[in-house]
Design a protein around this motif. Structure first.
Motif, PDB file in Angstrom:
ATOM      1  N   MET A   1       0.995  -1.472  -0.120  1.00  0.00           N
ATOM      2  CA  MET A   1       0.010   0.005  -0.029  1.00  0.00           C
ATOM      3  C   MET A   1       0.997   1.330   0.157  1.00  0.00           C
ATOM      4  O   MET A   1       0.587   2.250  -0.783  1.00  0.00           O
ATOM      5  CB  MET A   1      -0.919  -0.172   1.313  1.00  0.00           C
ATOM      6  N   GLU A   2       1.860   1.245   0.915  1.00  0.00           N
ATOM      7  CA  GLU A   2       2.764   2.521   0.826  1.00  0.00           C
ATOM      8  C   GLU A   2       3.381   2.740  -0.527  1.00  0.00           C
ATOM      9  O   GLU A   2       3.577   3.811  -1.028  1.00  0.00           O
ATOM     10  CB  GLU A   2       3.918   2.178   2.008  1.00  0.00           C
ATOM     11  N   LYS A   5       0.983   4.341  -2.684  1.00  0.00           N
ATOM     12  CA  LYS A   5       0.846   5.974  -2.308  1.00  0.00           C
ATOM     13  C   LYS A   5       1.975   6.972  -3.124  1.00  0.00           C
ATOM     14  O   LYS A   5       2.067   7.605  -3.502  1.00  0.00           O
ATOM     15  CB  LYS A   5       0.831   6.025  -0.806  1.00  0.00           C
ATOM     16  N   THR A  29      -0.853  10.080   2.025  1.00  0.00           N
ATOM     17  CA  THR A  29      -0.656  10.011   0.490  1.00  0.00           C
ATOM     18  C   THR A  29       0.116  11.329   0.194  1.00  0.00           C
ATOM     19  O   THR A  29       1.147  11.181  -0.421  1.00  0.00           O
ATOM     20  CB  THR A  29      -1.767   9.646  -0.130  1.00  0.00           C
ATOM     21  N   ASP A 119      -5.032   5.049  -3.933  1.00  0.00           N
ATOM     22  CA  ASP A 119      -5.038   4.001  -4.384  1.00  0.00           C
ATOM     23  C   ASP A 119      -6.126   3.227  -5.008  1.00  0.00           C
ATOM     24  O   ASP A 119      -7.340   3.865  -4.483  1.00  0.00           O
ATOM     25  CB  ASP A 119      -4.292   2.653  -3.378  1.00  0.00           C
ATOM     26  N   SER A 121      -8.192   0.865  -3.821  1.00  0.00           N
ATOM     27  CA  SER A 121      -9.241   0.564  -2.791  1.00  0.00           C
ATOM     28  C   SER A 121     -10.213   1.620  -2.513  1.00  0.00           C
ATOM     29  O   SER A 121     -11.270   1.312  -1.820  1.00  0.00           O
ATOM     30  CB  SER A 121      -8.434   0.069  -1.461  1.00  0.00           C
TER      31      SER A 121
END
Ligand SMILES: O=C[C@H](O)[C@H](O)[C@H](O)COP(=O)(O)O
Length: 226
Positions: A1-2, A5, A29, A119, A121
């Motif tokens: 996830m990072e 971002k 983000t 992202d 999601s």
């Protein structure tokens, strides 16, 4: 996830030019964007100024070497860059998980181009699917507004602080109500309606203002445009 971002934050640098004034959003983000912007300013010796949307983005900008100006010092805002909590297919947004929605909206509404970093999601079919709508309210009015929101088929909760006893206090000294709606059919209409309730300072529906959404996916960054 990072990593996703970071990828969208890096991509957003392609919108930056010399002599720009840039609205600096709030959140995890945008934090990457602000750091990368500081590096770019140093590397390319750019004359760029940031207008922060919160204490968080102001402190981070200063730490990252991005010179800051306030809204009343700037003639115009060229671009603004910020994250979001939900994005619908028409690029309407919910924002405000970090309680910075009011200054974010003031600055992003005025930007020549508003670029949103998320992202995948965060993409939803309909706003409110996953996230409540944050509403910044005058403290004395919180309960009356929470009751009035029932008319809109919403259940509102006063947002409580984590490292402080009692409610979250925004950068403007107000409270936040998180409102879960049964259904938001028309985001623009709902955004306008909510702001007509006395005591509401601003709400976290950002309808019709995002120009570009950069979406971080495992296959790369997708660019959505309105
Ligand atoms: O008030 C906070 C903001 O609207 C944020 O931009 C939003 O919550 C997205 O934050 P993050 O990038 O940390 O998910």
């Amino acid at each position: 996830m990072e990593e996703l971002k970071k990828a969208v934050a890096r991509e957003a640098l392609s919108f930056v030019d010399d002599d720009m004034v840039i609205g600096l959003g709030t959140g995890s983000t945008t934090a990457y964007f602000i750091k990368f912007l500081g590096e770019l300013i140093k590397e390319e010796e750019l004359e760029v100024y940031g207008i922060p949307t919160s204490h968080q983005s102001r402190l981070l900008a200063i730490e990252s070497g991005v010179p800051v100006v306030s809204l009343d010092e700037a003639d115009a805002i060229d671009i603004a860059v910020d994250g979001a909590d939900e994005v619908d297919p028409a690029l309407n947004l919910i924002k405000g998980r970090g309680a910075a929605l009011t200054m974010e909206k003031i600055i992003e509404y005025r930007a020549g181009t508003f670029i949103v970093l998320v992202d995948e999601s965060k993409l939803v079919k309909r706003l409110g699917e996953k996230m409540p709508v944050p509403i910044e309210v005058i403290p004395a009015a919180w309960r009356a507004i929470a009751e009035e929101l029932e008319v809109f088929n919403a259940r509102a909760e006063l947002r409580m602080a984590v490292k402080k006893d009692g409610p979250v206090i925004t950068d403007n000294g107000n409270f936040i109500l998180d409102a879960r709606f049964e259904r938001i059919d028309d985001p623009l209409d709902m955004e306008i309606e909510l702001n007509t309730i006395p005591g509401v300072v601003e709400n976290g529906i950002f309808a019709d203002i995002a120009d570009v959404v950069l979406v971080g996916t495992r296959e790369g960054v997708r660019k959505l445009e309105r």
